[in-house]
Design a protein around this motif. Structure first.
Motif, short mmCIF file in Angstrom:
data_model
loop_
_atom_site.label_atom_id
_atom_site.label_comp_id
_atom_site.label_asym_id
_atom_site.label_seq_id
_atom_site.Cartn_x
_atom_site.Cartn_y
_atom_site.Cartn_z
N UNK A 77 80.20 36.68 -13.57
CA UNK A 77 79.54 36.10 -12.39
C UNK A 77 80.61 35.92 -11.32
N UNK A 78 80.39 36.52 -10.16
CA UNK A 78 81.45 36.52 -9.16
C UNK A 78 80.85 36.83 -7.78
N UNK A 79 81.24 36.05 -6.80
CA UNK A 79 80.97 36.39 -5.41
C UNK A 79 82.29 36.31 -4.67
N UNK A 80 82.71 37.42 -4.08
CA UNK A 80 84.00 37.42 -3.40
C UNK A 80 84.02 38.44 -2.27
N UNK A 81 84.92 38.18 -1.34
CA UNK A 81 85.20 39.08 -0.22
C UNK A 81 86.65 39.52 -0.35
N UNK A 82 86.89 40.82 -0.31
CA UNK A 82 88.25 41.35 -0.39
C UNK A 82 88.57 42.06 0.93
N UNK A 83 89.60 41.60 1.59
CA UNK A 83 90.09 42.25 2.81
C UNK A 83 91.38 42.97 2.45
N UNK A 84 91.31 44.29 2.43
CA UNK A 84 92.46 45.12 2.04
C UNK A 84 93.19 45.58 3.29
N UNK A 85 94.43 45.15 3.44
CA UNK A 85 95.22 45.54 4.60
C UNK A 85 95.81 46.93 4.39
N UNK A 86 96.27 47.54 5.46
CA UNK A 86 96.86 48.87 5.40
C UNK A 86 98.29 48.82 4.86
N UNK A 87 98.78 49.98 4.47
CA UNK A 87 100.17 50.07 4.03
C UNK A 87 101.11 49.81 5.21
N UNK A 88 102.31 49.32 4.90
CA UNK A 88 103.31 49.19 5.95
C UNK A 88 103.64 50.59 6.48
N UNK A 89 103.97 50.72 7.76
CA UNK A 89 104.18 52.07 8.31
C UNK A 89 105.42 52.76 7.78
N UNK A 90 106.43 51.98 7.36
CA UNK A 90 107.66 52.59 6.85
C UNK A 90 108.34 51.57 5.93
N UNK B 126 114.50 53.87 -0.62
CA UNK B 126 115.79 54.45 -1.01
C UNK B 126 116.46 53.69 -2.13
N UNK B 127 116.02 52.47 -2.39
CA UNK B 127 116.57 51.68 -3.48
C UNK B 127 115.60 51.61 -4.65
N UNK B 128 114.59 52.50 -4.65
CA UNK B 128 113.69 52.64 -5.79
C UNK B 128 112.54 51.66 -5.83
N UNK B 129 112.33 50.91 -4.77
CA UNK B 129 111.27 49.90 -4.77
C UNK B 129 109.99 50.45 -4.15
N UNK B 130 108.89 50.08 -4.74
CA UNK B 130 107.59 50.49 -4.21
C UNK B 130 106.87 49.27 -3.64
N UNK B 131 106.15 49.49 -2.57
CA UNK B 131 105.36 48.42 -1.97
C UNK B 131 103.87 48.72 -2.14
N UNK B 132 103.08 47.68 -2.19
CA UNK B 132 101.62 47.83 -2.19
C UNK B 132 101.07 47.02 -1.03
N UNK B 133 99.93 47.41 -0.48
CA UNK B 133 99.41 46.72 0.70
C UNK B 133 99.01 45.27 0.38
N UNK B 134 99.11 44.43 1.37
CA UNK B 134 98.66 43.05 1.24
C UNK B 134 97.15 43.01 1.06
N UNK B 135 96.71 41.99 0.38
CA UNK B 135 95.28 41.85 0.10
C UNK B 135 94.89 40.37 0.20
N UNK B 136 93.77 40.13 0.85
CA UNK B 136 93.23 38.77 0.97
C UNK B 136 91.92 38.73 0.19
N UNK B 137 91.83 37.83 -0.80
CA UNK B 137 90.62 37.69 -1.61
C UNK B 137 90.05 36.30 -1.36
N UNK B 138 88.81 36.25 -0.92
CA UNK B 138 88.12 34.99 -0.66
C UNK B 138 87.07 34.82 -1.74
N UNK B 139 87.32 33.95 -2.70
CA UNK B 139 86.39 33.70 -3.79
C UNK B 139 85.38 32.64 -3.41
N UNK B 140 84.10 32.94 -3.60
CA UNK B 140 83.02 32.03 -3.22
C UNK B 140 82.41 31.36 -4.43
N UNK B 141 82.19 32.13 -5.50
CA UNK B 141 81.72 31.52 -6.74
C UNK B 141 82.12 32.45 -7.90
#
Length: 484
Positions: free
Chosen positions: A337-350, A355-370
């Motif tokens: 049982x879940x009601x939620x809104x997910x706002x998925x942001x875009x990837x950073x442009x660069x 170069x140091x082997x690190x990966x990034x993932x886009x920011x995400x905003x989750x608004x849980x309602x129930x």
């Protein structure tokens, strides 16, 4: 019309909604001194009860459904209740009901609020009965529980019937989702924090997901639900209201007209759904949390083409949201049982970290309602260490659980806020006629496309996330559904 009603006339007072939500909400408001001191609550339904018999009925309902942990005074509330039996489908009996209600009064501290918790086919005869017996003029306002029709045409008939007796500023159309704290907090999140609004657009947001998942099946709603289906039962009202709140432009002020003006602009800007951008399903026997459950056809006792699941991809065609897909998904007999809104942001442009082997993932905003009210923002952060083999980054959640952030205030039933606003006359969290009709116009377009393309629900196993084609709806865009 500014007045605080000192009388509330409750239709459908013996029904399930009244027992589970309305009577507990009114009891809580009365116990905390939020209703007028001289408040009278006149209850009506077909069942024949005396005042005392109905109070006994209400006491039993409160014992079962009042929220635990709240110190509420039940007996003083019960003394506010009176009862008059009535068959609202016929004119007879409304004169007796009017006598029970008594004088409506004048001024800003007296008046009558009416709440219709009845089947929609009773709205028109009820309005006629109220009008003929002086219960629709003066300091009187009316609240309407959904569903308000089954399509645009029937919705207009209901709205016309109500408008024949009540002007728009005295009509309160209820969507109980708008009474939930997290839904209201969405406005504060967007318009009281400078960090979000500059990013709240197509330049920075990749997509938005709105999910309303239920684990239950038909329960006691078989007759209604089979004639409605998931699209009309859940998407037409709750989900489109959530979408409008996410996508609306900043209103000029926090009042009913300004907020509803912006919501209706979004509803009118929704792109009509096309073939291939909707998925429908109907559950079959399976298991929920390890317990076997029957299929929809077994629960119903017959074959049916009614959808119990729907997923939709749509767009808001305006400058702010150009090119941003909105994914809507709702269904019965889903895993949680879940009601939620997910706002998925875009990837950073660069990324300077690649170069140091690190990966990034886009920011995400989750608004849980129930069932849990919370706001969670994921941010990239560095994993502690000396980094001799490269920098490691990880998405770290900033989690704000509403009950933890605000330990003082009691967690309220959504209807507490809505009933109090009905008594006091604040329309901010209620739905205006043009909103309802814009929602129906969009829904009718989807249903017409289903008819044109002979779209029938695909089966899915109870306890799953719906038909596999719902996964394909997002995956072809490189998007994965968020699953709690």
């Amino acid at each position: 019309m500014n007045f605080t009603a000192n009388k509330l006339l409750l239709f459908g007072a013996t029904g399930d909604l009244s027992q589970r939500m309305l009577l507990p909400s009114l009891c809580a408001l009365h116990s905390e001194g939020l209703l007028p001191e001289n408040m009278q609550i006149i209850c009506t339904a077909r069942t024949e009860y005396t005042d005392q018999e109905f109070r006994d009925f209400a006491r039993d309902a409160l014992a079962r459904f009042l929220p635990k942990g709240r110190d509420l005074k039940i007996e003083p509330f019960l003394e506010c209740l009176t009862y008059q039996d009535l068959d609202a489908s016929t004119p007879e009996g409304f004169d007796t009901l009017a006598k029970k209600v008594g004088p409506i009064g004048k001024g800003d501290k007296e008046g009558l609020s009416i709440f219709l918790s009845t089947a929609p086919f009773l709205f028109e005869p009820t309005i006629k009965g109220l009008t003929a017996n002086g219960l629709a003029t003066g300091n009187v306002r009316i609240g309407l529980e959904k569903p308000l029709g089954t399509d645009l045409g029937t919705s207009q008939e209901i709205n016309d019937a109500v408008a024949s007796a009540f002007p728009e500023d005295r009509i309160f159309r209820i969507d109980h989702y708008l009474g939930k704290e997290t839904v209201q907090n969405l406005l504060a999140l967007r318009f009281a924090n400078i960090m979000f609004e500059p990013l709240w657009n197509a330049a920075h947001i990749d997509h938005v997901q709105i999910t309303v998942a239920e684990t239950v099946g038909l329960e006691s709603r078989a007759g209604y639900y089979d004639g409605s289906g998931a699209l009309r039962d859940m998407v037409q009202n709750h989900m489109l209201q959530l979408l409008a709140l996410v996508a609306m432009e900043p209103p000029t002020s926090f009042d009913a007209t300004a907020i509803r003006d912006e919501k209706v602009k979004i509803l009118r800007a929704l792109r009509p759904a096309v073939a291939g951008e909707t998925v429908t399903g109907q559950y079959r026997a399976g298991a929920i949390k390890g317990e076997a459950v029957p299929g929809y056809d077994q629960e119903l006792g017959k074959d049916s083409d009614t959808e119990t699941f729907v997923a939709i991809k749509t767009h808001v065609d305006n400058w702010r949201w150009k090119g941003v897909p909105f994914y809507l998904r709702t269904g019965k007999r889903l895993p949680i049982r879940m009601t939620e809104i997910v706002v998925q942001f875009r990837c950073i442009p660069y990324s300077i970290f690649e170069g140091r082997g690190a990966k990034t993932v886009p920011n995400q905003l989750v608004i849980g309602i129930q069932p849990r009210e919370n706001i969670r923002l994921s941010l990239m952060s560095k994993v502690p260490g000396l980094d001799r083999e490269g920098i490691r980054l990880r998405a770290t959640p900033l989690d704000i659980a509403m009950p933890d952030a605000f330990a003082g205030p009691q967690r309220r039933i959504a209807y507490e806020r809505l009933l109090l606003d009905l008594v006091e006359g604040d329309q901010t969290l209620f739905v205006r006629r043009d909103e309802v009709e814009a929602q129906w116009e969009w829904i009718d377009g989807i249903r017409a496309s289903w008819t044109e393309n002979d779209t029938r629900p695909k089966t899915y196993t109870a306890g799953s996330w719906g038909p596999t084609s719902a996964i394909g709806l997002t995956e072809r865009d490189g998007v994965t559904w968020h699953e709690g």
